[in-house]
Design a protein around this motif. Structure first.
Motif, PDB file in Angstrom:
ATOM      1  N   GLY A 107       0.991 -12.658  -2.187  1.00 54.30           N
ATOM      2  CA  GLY A 107       0.148 -11.480  -2.233  1.00 54.30           C
ATOM      3  C   GLY A 107      -0.549 -11.169  -0.924  1.00 54.30           C
ATOM      4  N   ILE A 108      -0.020 -11.699   0.172  1.00 56.95           N
ATOM      5  CA  ILE A 108      -0.608 -11.421   1.480  1.00 56.95           C
ATOM      6  C   ILE A 108      -0.273  -9.992   1.904  1.00 56.95           C
ATOM      7  CG2 ILE A 108      -0.632 -12.082   3.919  1.00 56.95           C
ATOM      8  CD1 ILE A 108       0.173 -14.921   2.972  1.00 56.95           C
ATOM      9  N   ILE A 121     -13.841 -13.238  -1.983  1.00 52.82           N
ATOM     10  CA  ILE A 121     -12.480 -13.301  -2.515  1.00 52.82           C
ATOM     11  C   ILE A 121     -11.794 -14.626  -2.202  1.00 52.82           C
ATOM     12  CG2 ILE A 121     -12.178 -10.795  -2.375  1.00 52.82           C
ATOM     13  CD1 ILE A 121     -10.434 -11.268   0.103  1.00 52.82           C
ATOM     14  N   ALA A 122     -12.438 -15.461  -1.392  1.00 53.03           N
ATOM     15  CA  ALA A 122     -11.875 -16.775  -1.061  1.00 53.03           C
ATOM     16  C   ALA A 122     -12.342 -17.779  -2.108  1.00 53.03           C
ATOM     17  CB  ALA A 122     -12.314 -17.206   0.329  1.00 53.03           C
ATOM     18  N   THR A 123     -11.491 -18.048  -3.084  1.00 52.92           N
ATOM     19  CA  THR A 123     -11.865 -18.922  -4.191  1.00 52.92           C
ATOM     20  C   THR A 123     -11.189 -20.288  -4.072  1.00 52.92           C
ATOM     21  OG1 THR A 123     -10.086 -17.937  -5.528  1.00 52.92           O
ATOM     22  CG2 THR A 123     -12.286 -16.989  -5.742  1.00 52.92           C
ATOM     23  N   VAL A 124     -11.783 -21.274  -4.721  1.00 48.62           N
ATOM     24  CA  VAL A 124     -11.299 -22.648  -4.590  1.00 48.62           C
ATOM     25  C   VAL A 124      -9.920 -22.866  -5.201  1.00 48.62           C
ATOM     26  CG1 VAL A 124     -13.591 -23.667  -4.444  1.00 48.62           C
ATOM     27  CG2 VAL A 124     -12.542 -23.300  -6.691  1.00 48.62           C
ATOM     28  N   THR A 162     -10.216 -13.520   3.926  1.00 49.37           N
ATOM     29  CA  THR A 162     -11.367 -14.384   4.165  1.00 49.37           C
ATOM     30  C   THR A 162     -12.515 -13.963   3.250  1.00 49.37           C
ATOM     31  OG1 THR A 162     -12.411 -13.002   5.880  1.00 49.37           O
ATOM     32  CG2 THR A 162     -10.690 -14.536   6.591  1.00 49.37           C
ATOM     33  N   TRP A 163     -13.556 -14.781   3.194  1.00 51.27           N
ATOM     34  CA  TRP A 163     -14.655 -14.499   2.270  1.00 51.27           C
ATOM     35  C   TRP A 163     -15.420 -13.237   2.648  1.00 51.27           C
ATOM     36  CZ3 TRP A 163     -19.816 -14.451   3.800  1.00 51.27           C
ATOM     37  CH2 TRP A 163     -20.089 -14.973   5.066  1.00 51.27           C
ATOM     38  N   SER A 181      -9.841  -4.913  -1.736  1.00 49.97           N
ATOM     39  CA  SER A 181      -9.185  -3.619  -1.557  1.00 49.97           C
ATOM     40  C   SER A 181      -8.725  -3.379  -0.109  1.00 49.97           C
ATOM     41  CB  SER A 181     -10.142  -2.494  -1.984  1.00 49.97           C
ATOM     42  OG  SER A 181     -11.328  -2.522  -1.203  1.00 49.97           O
ATOM     43  N   ALA A 182      -9.207  -4.194   0.815  1.00 44.48           N
ATOM     44  CA  ALA A 182      -8.833  -4.002   2.225  1.00 44.48           C
ATOM     45  C   ALA A 182      -7.432  -4.555   2.473  1.00 44.48           C
ATOM     46  CB  ALA A 182      -9.838  -4.705   3.131  1.00 44.48           C
TER      47      ALA A 182
END
Length: 217
Positions: free
Chosen positions: A194-195, A47-50, A114-115, A120-121
């Protein structure tokens, strides 16, 4: 984001090396070269995208001001704050105060985004990384001000009362998008980015303003 605030210096080193010290390119060219290097140094993973490297206008202007050691023009800072205030999403059900016990869990939790995490978490707020919140906590950061007695100092006896409405709304807005009140705030824009979701922010507001919370004891 610290690597962004060092862009001019990093760019100068790279550019000079590339050009053999023959000449120093224009600042815009240095920034372009650095942007390319930074983007090539990261890859999307889970989910960690550039796309996290892309700054919006607010962050970009504040980063540049910090990098060059200049102060943002007050009128421009006000424009940024007004624009960010418009992005604040207020409680859909009108309820600002949640369960302070859940708020404490969120404040203590630094996990998420993080990646290795999943979309969903639930994320944590990681609030203690920058603030003191309760007197019991001995491991906290000092980047931000102490929030111990946050509601008590501000005279909040009943967070649901009309008298407390201004500080309750400010607290919600500050957590949702800190730049709405300080153009170059270092505080993460928890809701805007969105955190944290609406319910989580409600609980954190409860932690800060509920008279029964350890924050206000």
């Amino acid at each position: 984001m610290k690597f962004i605030t060092r862009i001019p210096l990093a760019s100068l080193v790279v550019a000079v090396a590339m050009l053999g010290c023959a000449s120093v390119p224009h600042t815009s060219e240095l920034d372009r070269v650095t942007d390319e290097i930074v983007k090539k140094s990261f890859r999307s993973e889970g989910i960690a995208t550039v796309d996290r490297l892309e700054q919006d206008e607010s962050n970009r202007e504040c980063s540049m001001a910090e990098a060059y050691g200049t102060k943002m023009w007050p009128a421009r800072a006000k424009q940024i704050e007004e624009a960010n205030l418009k992005t604040v999403k207020w409680p859909s059900d009108g309820k600002f105060i949640g369960d302070w016990k859940e708020g404490e869990k969120i404040a203590q939790n630094g996990r998420g985004l993080t990646w290795t995490d999943t979309a969903s978490a639930p994320n944590g707020g990681n609030c203690y990384n920058c603030h003191q919140i309760t007197k019991e906590e001995i491991s906290f950061g000092t980047i931000g001000p102490s929030l111990y007695n946050y509601g008590k100092i501000r005279g909040v006896k009943d967070p649901n009362s009309a008298e407390s409405k201004p500080i309750v709304e400010y607290t919600w807005g500050k957590i949702w998008n800190s730049k709405a009140y300080n153009a170059c705030s270092n505080m993460p824009r928890a809701g805007h980015a969105g955190i944290l979701n609406e319910q989580q922010i409600r609980h954190v507001v409860g932690l800060l303003l509920d008279p029964n919370s350890p924050v206000n004891k």
